[in-house]
Each structure stands twice: as C-alpha cells, then as structure tokens.
Design a protein around this motif. Structure first.
Motif, mmCIF file in Angstrom:
data_model
loop_
_atom_site.group_PDB
_atom_site.id
_atom_site.type_symbol
_atom_site.label_atom_id
_atom_site.label_comp_id
_atom_site.label_asym_id
_atom_site.label_seq_id
_atom_site.Cartn_x
_atom_site.Cartn_y
_atom_site.Cartn_z
ATOM 1 N N LYS A 7 -16.827 21.323 -51.261
ATOM 2 C CA LYS A 7 -17.979 22.105 -51.719
ATOM 3 C C LYS A 7 -19.105 22.038 -50.687
ATOM 4 C CE LYS A 7 -21.178 22.487 -55.685
ATOM 5 N NZ LYS A 7 -20.771 23.789 -56.252
ATOM 6 N N ASP A 140 -25.858 30.204 -61.293
ATOM 7 C CA ASP A 140 -25.037 29.467 -62.246
ATOM 8 C C ASP A 140 -24.692 30.401 -63.395
ATOM 9 O OD1 ASP A 140 -27.425 29.738 -63.591
ATOM 10 O OD2 ASP A 140 -27.883 27.602 -63.701
ATOM 11 N N TRP A 141 -23.994 29.883 -64.412
ATOM 12 C CA TRP A 141 -23.652 30.722 -65.561
ATOM 13 C C TRP A 141 -24.900 31.298 -66.224
ATOM 14 C CZ3 TRP A 141 -19.040 32.328 -65.401
ATOM 15 C CH2 TRP A 141 -17.941 31.508 -65.154
ATOM 16 N N ASN A 175 -25.279 25.212 -68.510
ATOM 17 C CA ASN A 175 -25.223 24.368 -67.316
ATOM 18 C C ASN A 175 -24.363 23.118 -67.541
ATOM 19 O OD1 ASN A 175 -26.828 26.039 -65.747
ATOM 20 N ND2 ASN A 175 -28.734 25.054 -66.374
ATOM 21 N N TYR A 178 -20.901 23.851 -66.993
ATOM 22 C CA TYR A 178 -20.554 23.816 -65.572
ATOM 23 C C TYR A 178 -20.394 22.367 -65.081
ATOM 24 C CZ TYR A 178 -20.793 24.292 -60.529
ATOM 25 O OH TYR A 178 -20.512 24.210 -59.191
ATOM 26 N N HIS A 181 -17.048 21.191 -66.260
ATOM 27 C CA HIS A 181 -15.879 21.958 -65.832
ATOM 28 C C HIS A 181 -16.256 22.842 -64.642
ATOM 29 C CE1 HIS A 181 -13.892 20.739 -69.560
ATOM 30 N NE2 HIS A 181 -14.984 21.119 -70.206
ATOM 31 N N HIS A 182 -16.122 22.302 -63.445
ATOM 32 C CA HIS A 182 -16.376 23.130 -62.261
ATOM 33 C C HIS A 182 -15.413 22.771 -61.144
ATOM 34 C CE1 HIS A 182 -18.816 19.521 -61.323
ATOM 35 N NE2 HIS A 182 -18.603 19.822 -60.050
ATOM 36 N N ASN A 183 -15.067 23.779 -60.394
ATOM 37 C CA ASN A 183 -14.218 23.610 -59.229
ATOM 38 C C ASN A 183 -14.474 24.783 -58.286
ATOM 39 O OD1 ASN A 183 -12.569 25.868 -60.109
ATOM 40 N ND2 ASN A 183 -11.526 24.454 -61.518
ATOM 41 N N ILE A 186 -14.046 28.309 -59.917
ATOM 42 C CA ILE A 186 -15.141 28.632 -60.842
ATOM 43 C C ILE A 186 -16.388 29.003 -60.050
ATOM 44 C CG2 ILE A 186 -16.759 27.621 -62.508
ATOM 45 C CD1 ILE A 186 -14.400 26.129 -63.732
ATOM 46 N N ASP A 187 -16.657 28.276 -58.967
ATOM 47 C CA ASP A 187 -17.797 28.606 -58.108
ATOM 48 C C ASP A 187 -17.663 30.023 -57.560
ATOM 49 O OD1 ASP A 187 -18.799 26.112 -58.582
ATOM 50 O OD2 ASP A 187 -18.740 25.431 -56.508
#
Length: 202
Positions: A7, A140-141, A175, A178, A181-183, A186-187
């Motif tokens: 990342k 972000d979401w 948030n 995220y 659960h983020h990878n 997803i980014d």
C-alpha cells in the motif's frame, strides 16, 4: 531495514507520478487563485491522522481569507465565503490535489478515512476512535456516500448539530467497515467509484 508495504509503495509511486504529471495544472490553478482573490495559493488546516497525530492537510485555497473563522463546515452549493474560482475547484475536487504531497511524505494514503479536525475527533467514543488506527486518505466509502455533503447540510435547520449527530456517526460506521475489511482491490474499487462520482454525479 524496514520494508514498505504494498500500500505504501503504491502511495509513493502514484503520488510522485501524479505530482510530476500535474505540475502544469498546479501552476495554472495557482495563477487563477491569485487572480481570483487576495491570499495565498494553499490552505493548510490541522487535521488528526493515524494514532491521533496532528498534521497539516494541504488544499488549494477556495475561500476568502479568514473564512474558516465563521465555522468549519461549508454549507450548500454557494457558500458566500467560497471564491468564484474556488467553487469550480471544489466542484471537481481539484482543491484536494495538493494532498498528493501529504501522501508522498507519509501523512496520508490515497484510500483511508478522511481526517477530521480535532473539534470533531474529540467527540469520538472509544469504539469510534478505531478509525484513527489506519492512515487517513483522500477518499473512502463515506466520501462516495457523501459526495454532495454540502447540499445535504444545507437542508438542515442546524447544520453543525446535524453533522455531529447524523453525518459523523454514519461516516465512522462506514470507515470502521474499511478498517476491518480492506485490501488492494477494495482500495482500487473505492478509487474508481470516487472518480466515477466526480465525473458523472453532477
């Protein structure tokens, strides 16, 4: 020797590439800002990042000098504090581009919870403070959900109360999703949806 995460490698490479490619745009925007109104080109605001660390978030200046003293929130499409050219910059999120420098030096990431000012972070409960466990981002979401946040706040009789009681808790809920659960994929999805919203949700 500490090895950078994938990342961080992505952030460094693409922020550097973005800065290099956008230099002509940065120069043009800077000239237009200086012509449009008095004041500096950049606006620096202290935000709270990972592990509750304060940093200076960079934006192109879109408001008249001293406008933030009238409140942190921008209300509606035509807040009188916003300059004519500033409205254009905000509409297409161009004012956020200087945050590429925040990413490059490691204060932010492309994707992560949008950093808040301490005034609102101080209201977080223990569970909500988990959003500070990851590096803040440009998008972000919640940024996708609230792309028209200014117009939403304009519908409330008390925008700040509405922001504190309704918007902030919902943003944090997204948030935390995220954070848990983020990878990489997803980014990428968040970045593509953000670009789609900027281009077509007008």
């Amino acid at each position: 020797m500490k090895v950078m995460s994938s990342k961080r490698v992505f952030d460094v490479l693409f922020s550097l590439l973005g800065i290099m490619l956008l230099i002509p745009l940065f120069v043009l925007v800077s000239i237009c800002i200086m012509i449009d109104s008095k004041g500096g080109v950049l606006y620096r605001q202290t935000r709270i990042g990972r592990n509750n660390a304060a940093f200076s978030l960079l934006k192109f200046r879109t408001m008249r000098i001293g406008a933030d003293q009238a409140g942190e929130l921008t209300i509606g499409l035509r807040d009188s504090r916003i300059t004519p050219f500033g409205y254009f910059l905000r509409k297409y999120k161009i004012d956020e581009l200087p945050q590429l420098f925040n990413i490059l030096i490691g204060e932010m990431s492309f994707v992560g919870p949008r950093p808040e000012v301490s005034k609102y972070v101080n209201l977080y409960d223990v569970q909500q403070q988990r959003v500070l466990s990851v590096k803040p981002g440009i998008t972000d979401w919640a940024s996708i959900t609230y792309i028209n946040e200014n117009q939403l706040l304009a519908t409330s009789a008390n925008p700040e109360t509405f922001y504190i009681e309704q918007v902030i808790p919902d943003k944090i809920k997204q948030n935390l999703k995220y954070v848990d659960h983020h990878n990489f994929w997803i980014d990428m999805k968040i970045i593509l949806l953000t670009l789609k919203n900027i281009m077509f949700n007008r």
